[in-house]
Scaffold this motif. Structure first.
Motif, PDB file in Angstrom:
ATOM      1  N   UNK A 329       1.007  -1.521   0.513  1.00  0.00           N
ATOM      2  CA  UNK A 329       0.168  -0.342   0.211  1.00  0.00           C
ATOM      3  C   UNK A 329       0.514   1.012  -0.240  1.00  0.00           C
ATOM      4  N   UNK A 330       0.218   1.757  -0.918  1.00  0.00           N
ATOM      5  CA  UNK A 330       1.188   3.595  -0.544  1.00  0.00           C
ATOM      6  C   UNK A 330      -0.352   4.226  -0.436  1.00  0.00           C
ATOM      7  N   UNK A 331       0.368   5.419   0.232  1.00  0.00           N
ATOM      8  CA  UNK A 331      -0.853   7.352  -0.418  1.00  0.00           C
ATOM      9  C   UNK A 331       0.092   7.984  -1.130  1.00  0.00           C
ATOM     10  N   UNK A 332      -0.938   7.892  -2.811  1.00  0.00           N
ATOM     11  CA  UNK A 332      -0.892   9.683  -3.443  1.00  0.00           C
ATOM     12  C   UNK A 332      -1.668  10.749  -3.053  1.00  0.00           C
ATOM     13  N   UNK A 333      -0.349  12.473  -3.200  1.00  0.00           N
ATOM     14  CA  UNK A 333      -1.524  13.011  -3.319  1.00  0.00           C
ATOM     15  C   UNK A 333      -2.035  13.558  -4.657  1.00  0.00           C
ATOM     16  N   UNK A 346      -3.584   0.833  -3.696  1.00  0.00           N
ATOM     17  CA  UNK A 346      -2.588  -1.030  -3.705  1.00  0.00           C
ATOM     18  C   UNK A 346      -2.576  -1.323  -4.551  1.00  0.00           C
ATOM     19  N   UNK A 347      -0.828  -2.749  -4.453  1.00  0.00           N
ATOM     20  CA  UNK A 347      -0.234  -3.073  -5.219  1.00  0.00           C
ATOM     21  C   UNK A 347      -0.752  -4.603  -5.285  1.00  0.00           C
ATOM     22  N   UNK A 348      -0.206  -5.523  -6.580  1.00  0.00           N
ATOM     23  CA  UNK A 348      -0.348  -6.584  -6.264  1.00  0.00           C
ATOM     24  C   UNK A 348       0.747  -7.051  -6.759  1.00  0.00           C
ATOM     25  N   UNK A 354      -6.260  -1.408  -7.313  1.00  0.00           N
ATOM     26  CA  UNK A 354      -7.636  -0.719  -6.258  1.00  0.00           C
ATOM     27  C   UNK A 354      -6.707   0.167  -5.985  1.00  0.00           C
ATOM     28  N   UNK A 355      -7.294   1.406  -5.678  1.00  0.00           N
ATOM     29  CA  UNK A 355      -7.628   3.282  -5.115  1.00  0.00           C
ATOM     30  C   UNK A 355      -9.029   3.280  -4.680  1.00  0.00           C
ATOM     31  N   UNK A 356      -8.327   4.403  -3.517  1.00  0.00           N
ATOM     32  CA  UNK A 356      -9.767   4.529  -2.923  1.00  0.00           C
ATOM     33  C   UNK A 356      -9.271   6.637  -2.607  1.00  0.00           C
ATOM     34  N   UNK A 357      -9.859   7.238  -2.446  1.00  0.00           N
ATOM     35  CA  UNK A 357     -10.080   8.621  -2.452  1.00  0.00           C
ATOM     36  C   UNK A 357     -10.187   8.286  -0.380  1.00  0.00           C
TER      37      UNK A 357
END
Length: 385
Positions: A329-333, A346-348, A354-357
């Motif tokens: 997992x990571x966070x992006x702005x 989220x990476x596999x 997937x991504x979620x704001x």
């Protein structure tokens, strides 16, 4: 990550530990050579095999001369180990095991640890069991050691002080804060040496995680029970990036006002809970209730248990170990035309799946711009999220 797992469904003793660990392709001659560094005399090592309920297993026994049984103190043990030619890692681990034993015996007998006289555990065979375990752990060199829960047995056992209950007092002291249970076998399944080994070398206690097994070893005890009297050890590889081993604390509550849950949640999160949630349930007498569940690390479990006891009406808490398989997992702005929005991604296997704001950011922009939540999410979607 190299994992060593102790599957103690029939307990653990020093000789069972040695024989099980020797099953993993260990060079027996090299093992005996390492033990000779102790400079002890008056004993013979006997290696063999046995079949327990159809399972073939190794056996290990130290046969001592009658005139080489001694009652040794912790100082005597330290002198023997420190004056040996064992490597420093083996010396250190051996002494840690003995010190745990000395601490337990001192509490039982009301003596300082250095003044405790080891009886059975001070004999040559027990010294060999403990130092031999340290040698084998050093030879296997696992990155992590996990033990299953320990079945302690029941009944009484003979000792230098006469009949004593199972588990023996020193064993019980060593097993504090370790998950144990009674599997119905009326015998001593965990010896003081076995308990000291488990307490000292275990990184944690729990179930076998997802692992690629490379080797399985079986070490037999010398008694026969209705279950196989063997200690199973497993060596394998765990992808440390794929698994978190966590604790779940649970309790059922049917007599507390729901208006206090928000405060309890805040306290639990403030003190390290990873997740807290309620599940509606029906309890005995058909009472509506809530199951409070808290997910946390092993390190945080004690303080969170105390908070649950202090802040809720419960009289008991269940605790068990679970495996969590997180995505990378990571966070992006994301800088959009209407403002910045943080997005959890989220990476596999290196692929974004997937991504979620962050909902707080979405709500803040909706309030600032007058746009609807759905309109803000559509803008974010246009930017690839």
């Amino acid at each position: 990550m190299k994992l060593l797992y102790f599957d103690c469904f029939s307990g653990i003793s020093g000789d069972m530990t040695i024989s099980s660990l020797l099953s993993h392709g260990i060079d027996v001659e090299k093992f005996k050579e390492e033990l000779r560094g102790l400079s002890l005399e008056g004993y013979e090592l006997v290696f063999g095999t046995a079949e327990k309920n159809g399972i073939a297993a190794n056996t290990f026994k130290v046969v001592c001369d009658d005139n080489h049984h001694h009652h040794r103190t912790m100082k005597d043990i330290e002198d023997i180990i420190n004056k040996s030619s064992l490597n420093e890692d083996v010396k250190s681990l051996s002494l840690k095991i003995f010190r745990n034993l000395a601490d337990a015996e001192s509490k039982i007998h009301g003596l300082p640890p250095d003044e405790v006289h080891f009886h059975e555990v001070g004999a040559v065979d027990s010294i060999i069991d403990i130092v031999g375990t340290a040698i084998l752990i050093n030879m296997i060199s696992p990155d992590k050691i996990i033990f299953s829960s320990l079945p302690v047995g029941s009944g009484f056992v003979n000792s230098q002080h006469g009949l004593i209950p199972v588990p023996a007092p020193a064993t019980a002291e060593l097993l504090k804060d370790i998950p144990i249970y009674d599997n119905g076998i009326k015998a001593e399944l965990v010896t003081p040496t076995g308990a000291a080994i488990a307490r000292t070398i275990a990184d944690e206690f729990g179930v076998l995680p997802e692992v690629e097994i490379s080797s399985i070893g079986y070490g037999a005890g010398f008694k026969d029970f209705e279950i196989p009297n063997v200690l199973r050890t497993v060596i394998g590889t765990v992808d440390a990036k794929k698994i978190d081993i966590l604790k779940v604390l649970e309790t059922n509550i049917d007599d507390m006002s729901p208006e206090y849950y928000q405060y309890i949640f805040d306290e639990l999160f403030k003190n390290g809970a990873l997740d807290v949630y309620l599940t509606p349930i029906i309890m005995k007498k058909q009472r509506p209730a809530n199951k409070l569940s808290v997910i946390c690390t092993e390190e945080k479990s004690e303080i969170l248990r105390k908070i649950i006891f202090k802040e809720t009406s419960t009289f008991g808490i269940r605790e068990y170990t679970v495996n969590r398989y997180p995505l990378q997992r990571d966070f992006k702005t994301v800088d959009t035309d209407i403002g910045r929005i943080r997005v959890k991604v989220g990476y596999m296997d290196g692929e974004l799946i997937k991504s979620h704001p962050e909902s707080d950011d979405v709500k803040a922009i909706a309030e600032k711009t007058g746009l609807s939540i759905q309109s803000v999410l559509k803008v974010l979607h246009d930017y690839g999220y």
